[in-house]
Design a protein around this motif. Structure first.
Motif, mmCIF file in Angstrom:
data_model
loop_
_atom_site.group_PDB
_atom_site.id
_atom_site.type_symbol
_atom_site.label_atom_id
_atom_site.label_comp_id
_atom_site.label_asym_id
_atom_site.label_seq_id
_atom_site.Cartn_x
_atom_site.Cartn_y
_atom_site.Cartn_z
ATOM 1 N N MET A 11 -13.159 52.202 70.559
ATOM 2 C CA MET A 11 -11.734 52.286 70.253
ATOM 3 C C MET A 11 -11.113 50.899 70.391
ATOM 4 O O MET A 11 -11.472 50.125 71.278
ATOM 5 C CB MET A 11 -11.064 53.272 71.205
ATOM 6 C CG MET A 11 -9.631 53.611 70.842
ATOM 7 S SD MET A 11 -9.093 55.122 71.664
ATOM 8 C CE MET A 11 -9.454 54.752 73.380
ATOM 9 N N ARG A 12 -10.149 50.603 69.506
ATOM 10 C CA ARG A 12 -9.510 49.292 69.451
ATOM 11 C C ARG A 12 -8.001 49.497 69.628
ATOM 12 O O ARG A 12 -7.341 50.045 68.746
ATOM 13 C CB ARG A 12 -9.832 48.604 68.133
ATOM 14 C CG ARG A 12 -11.340 48.446 67.899
ATOM 15 C CD ARG A 12 -11.651 47.919 66.507
ATOM 16 N NE ARG A 12 -11.080 46.605 66.293
ATOM 17 C CZ ARG A 12 -11.658 45.467 66.692
ATOM 18 N NH1 ARG A 12 -12.825 45.498 67.336
ATOM 19 N NH2 ARG A 12 -11.086 44.305 66.466
ATOM 20 N N ILE A 13 -7.490 49.048 70.783
ATOM 21 C CA ILE A 13 -6.115 49.358 71.176
ATOM 22 C C ILE A 13 -5.270 48.099 71.116
ATOM 23 O O ILE A 13 -5.657 47.051 71.646
ATOM 24 C CB ILE A 13 -6.080 49.934 72.608
ATOM 25 C CG1 ILE A 13 -7.052 51.098 72.725
ATOM 26 C CG2 ILE A 13 -4.670 50.370 72.978
ATOM 27 C CD1 ILE A 13 -7.332 51.515 74.156
ATOM 28 N N ALA A 14 -4.113 48.191 70.486
ATOM 29 C CA ALA A 14 -3.192 47.064 70.372
ATOM 30 C C ALA A 14 -1.903 47.370 71.129
ATOM 31 O O ALA A 14 -1.538 48.523 71.346
ATOM 32 C CB ALA A 14 -2.888 46.767 68.908
ATOM 33 N N HIS A 15 -1.209 46.295 71.505
ATOM 34 C CA HIS A 15 0.084 46.384 72.175
ATOM 35 C C HIS A 15 1.029 45.506 71.363
ATOM 36 O O HIS A 15 0.853 44.287 71.310
ATOM 37 C CB HIS A 15 -0.055 45.870 73.604
ATOM 38 C CG HIS A 15 1.139 46.078 74.467
ATOM 39 N ND1 HIS A 15 1.349 45.367 75.642
ATOM 40 C CD2 HIS A 15 2.208 46.926 74.362
ATOM 41 C CE1 HIS A 15 2.466 45.769 76.206
ATOM 42 N NE2 HIS A 15 3.004 46.710 75.449
ATOM 43 N N GLU B 167 -17.189 51.406 72.439
ATOM 44 C CA GLU B 167 -17.244 50.855 71.084
ATOM 45 C C GLU B 167 -17.918 49.489 71.072
ATOM 46 O O GLU B 167 -18.602 49.146 70.102
ATOM 47 C CB GLU B 167 -15.832 50.730 70.496
ATOM 48 C CG GLU B 167 -15.796 49.968 69.185
ATOM 49 C CD GLU B 167 -14.801 50.536 68.194
ATOM 50 O OE1 GLU B 167 -14.361 49.774 67.336
ATOM 51 O OE2 GLU B 167 -14.483 51.723 68.269
ATOM 52 N N LEU B 168 -17.728 48.722 72.137
ATOM 53 C CA LEU B 168 -18.194 47.335 72.127
ATOM 54 C C LEU B 168 -19.683 47.219 72.409
ATOM 55 O O LEU B 168 -20.369 46.372 71.839
ATOM 56 C CB LEU B 168 -17.402 46.531 73.164
ATOM 57 C CG LEU B 168 -17.540 45.025 73.118
ATOM 58 C CD1 LEU B 168 -17.147 44.478 71.755
ATOM 59 C CD2 LEU B 168 -16.685 44.381 74.196
ATOM 60 N N ARG C 128 -17.271 41.448 67.399
ATOM 61 C CA ARG C 128 -16.912 42.850 67.599
ATOM 62 C C ARG C 128 -15.574 43.052 68.310
ATOM 63 O O ARG C 128 -15.123 44.181 68.445
ATOM 64 C CB ARG C 128 -18.021 43.614 68.352
ATOM 65 C CG ARG C 128 -19.321 43.702 67.581
ATOM 66 C CD ARG C 128 -20.392 44.440 68.366
ATOM 67 N NE ARG C 128 -19.983 45.802 68.669
ATOM 68 C CZ ARG C 128 -20.079 46.833 67.825
ATOM 69 N NH1 ARG C 128 -20.557 46.635 66.601
ATOM 70 N NH2 ARG C 128 -19.706 48.033 68.191
ATOM 71 N N ILE C 129 -14.957 41.951 68.772
ATOM 72 C CA ILE C 129 -13.611 42.061 69.345
ATOM 73 C C ILE C 129 -12.585 41.544 68.358
ATOM 74 O O ILE C 129 -11.615 42.223 68.029
ATOM 75 C CB ILE C 129 -13.507 41.305 70.685
ATOM 76 C CG1 ILE C 129 -14.428 41.937 71.719
ATOM 77 C CG2 ILE C 129 -12.063 41.357 71.196
ATOM 78 C CD1 ILE C 129 -14.422 41.235 73.070
ATOM 79 N N GLY C 130 -12.791 40.331 67.864
ATOM 80 C CA GLY C 130 -11.874 39.807 66.858
ATOM 81 C C GLY C 130 -11.542 38.347 67.088
ATOM 82 O O GLY C 130 -12.158 37.658 67.915
ATOM 83 N N ARG C 131 -10.546 37.878 66.335
ATOM 84 C CA ARG C 131 -10.125 36.482 66.377
ATOM 85 C C ARG C 131 -8.739 36.389 67.005
ATOM 86 O O ARG C 131 -7.806 37.058 66.574
ATOM 87 C CB ARG C 131 -10.081 35.883 64.969
ATOM 88 C CG ARG C 131 -11.436 35.756 64.312
ATOM 89 C CD ARG C 131 -11.327 35.174 62.902
ATOM 90 N NE ARG C 131 -12.633 35.030 62.293
ATOM 91 C CZ ARG C 131 -13.377 33.935 62.379
ATOM 92 N NH1 ARG C 131 -12.914 32.883 63.054
ATOM 93 N NH2 ARG C 131 -14.558 33.858 61.809
ATOM 94 N N LEU C 132 -8.620 35.518 68.016
ATOM 95 C CA LEU C 132 -7.345 35.250 68.666
ATOM 96 C C LEU C 132 -6.839 33.911 68.151
ATOM 97 O O LEU C 132 -7.471 32.872 68.367
ATOM 98 C CB LEU C 132 -7.530 35.213 70.181
ATOM 99 C CG LEU C 132 -6.302 34.851 71.017
ATOM 100 C CD1 LEU C 132 -5.197 35.877 70.839
ATOM 101 C CD2 LEU C 132 -6.679 34.730 72.487
ATOM 102 N N ALA C 133 -5.695 33.934 67.456
ATOM 103 C CA ALA C 133 -5.164 32.730 66.827
ATOM 104 C C ALA C 133 -3.910 32.248 67.545
ATOM 105 O O ALA C 133 -3.073 33.042 67.985
ATOM 106 C CB ALA C 133 -4.842 33.010 65.358
#
Length: 299
Positions: free
Chosen positions: A1-5, A204-205, A279-284
């Motif tokens: 699961m991928r949770i955003a705030h 998920e990870l 698998r987590i993503g890109r932090l810009a």
């Protein structure tokens, strides 16, 4: 699961969202659409309540609907209408940063960071005004969902709600002057730390030690080590910390800079910096020069 705030700009309301294939879905709207029982509980949209205190209650069922292809467009959040927040509750979290340390180290070390200065995805990072050597540090971070005191590594593993990317931005000039005077690097780091873009749950990870990492500064791509190439695992390090201090549900622990995960040289102000963990993503984010300091004592 991928949770955003995220913060809805139209209403100035923070919400919990689920991310799938680059799209964001408002959890409260998903629950109204699907008629699930948590939709109308007071306070359930608060990130700390839903993700930490309730341990993601009901979110897996919603995510299963998204995975099955049931993705109602009425629940989708448009990128231009939201501001990304760090995937934690900054008013409830302690931020603890591990390492880095050499492979021959006898034990982990840690410092407390400034949780009030945690920023989210796409943030502009205001460095100290006189700093000429802005730099980044690529970390994996874990969000805890249980209190820990004298914990074992196995207990730590069960207490991790999820993982995200952390950028421990560092003012190298300030850092060098602090070390030269025998002082800790607080002023070199406590002005801002970035976290995000999403919190990815352990189920998920999968194993975090094998995850590949990468940095992109402007048009230049810089490969880094895998996440787990440390002297101690993240769970071992957190277990060590818990022997010295009590960790609380909602705390954020940075796992320590990955090898190759900093420039070691000047990063131009205004340059786009993207940190990637597989698998987590890109932090810009991008460094900017902050305002000149005010006088701190009478002349």
């Amino acid at each position: 699961m991928r949770i955003a705030h995220v913060l809805q700009l139209a209403t100035s309301t923070p919400v919990v969202a689920l991310e799938r294939d680059g799209a964001l879905y408002d959890v409260a709207e998903l629950e109204r659409h699907f008629g699930t029982k948590l939709a109308d509980i007071r306070g359930v949209s608060d990130f700390h309540t839903r993700v930490v205190a309730l341990r993601c209650a009901g979110l897996h069922a919603l995510d299963d609907r998204l995975l099955s292809g049931d993705r109602p467009s009425s629940t989708q959040l448009q990128p231009a209408t939201v501001l990304w927040l760090p995937p934690c509750a900054t008013d409830r979290a302690a931020y603890i940063q591990l390492g880095p340390y050499a492979h021959g180290a006898e034990r982990p070390w840690y410092r407390f960071g400034n949780s009030r200065a945690l920023l989210g995805q796409d943030a502009a990072i205001p460095f100290p005004a006189l700093e000429d050597e802005p730099d980044y540090e690529l970390n994996l971070a874990a969000l805890l969902c249980e209190d820990l005191r004298r914990a074992t590594p196995e207990e730590v593993e069960r207490a991790i709600a999820g993982y995200t990317v952390l950028n421990d931005w560092t003012a190298r000039g300030v850092e060098a002057r602090s070390f030269a005077r025998g002082l800790p690097p607080s002023e070199a780091k406590d002005f801002a730390t970035q976290l995000g873009p999403v919190l990815v749950t352990p189920d998920e990870l999968g194993p975090v030690a094998v995850l590949r990492t990468q940095v992109r500064v402007g048009a230049e791509t810089r490969p880094c080590s895998r996440v787990g190439e440390w002297a101690f695992s993240l769970t071992e390090s957190v277990a060590y910390i818990s022997n010295h201090i009590e960790l609380r549900a909602g705390d954020v622990v940075g796992a320590g800079r990955v090898f190759g995960g900093s420039a070691g040289r000047h990063v131009p102000y205004g340059a786009s910096v993207e940190l990637m963990i597989e698998r987590i993503g890109r932090l810009a984010g991008k460094p900017i020069r902050g305002p000149a300091p005010l006088p701190w004592r009478r002349g």
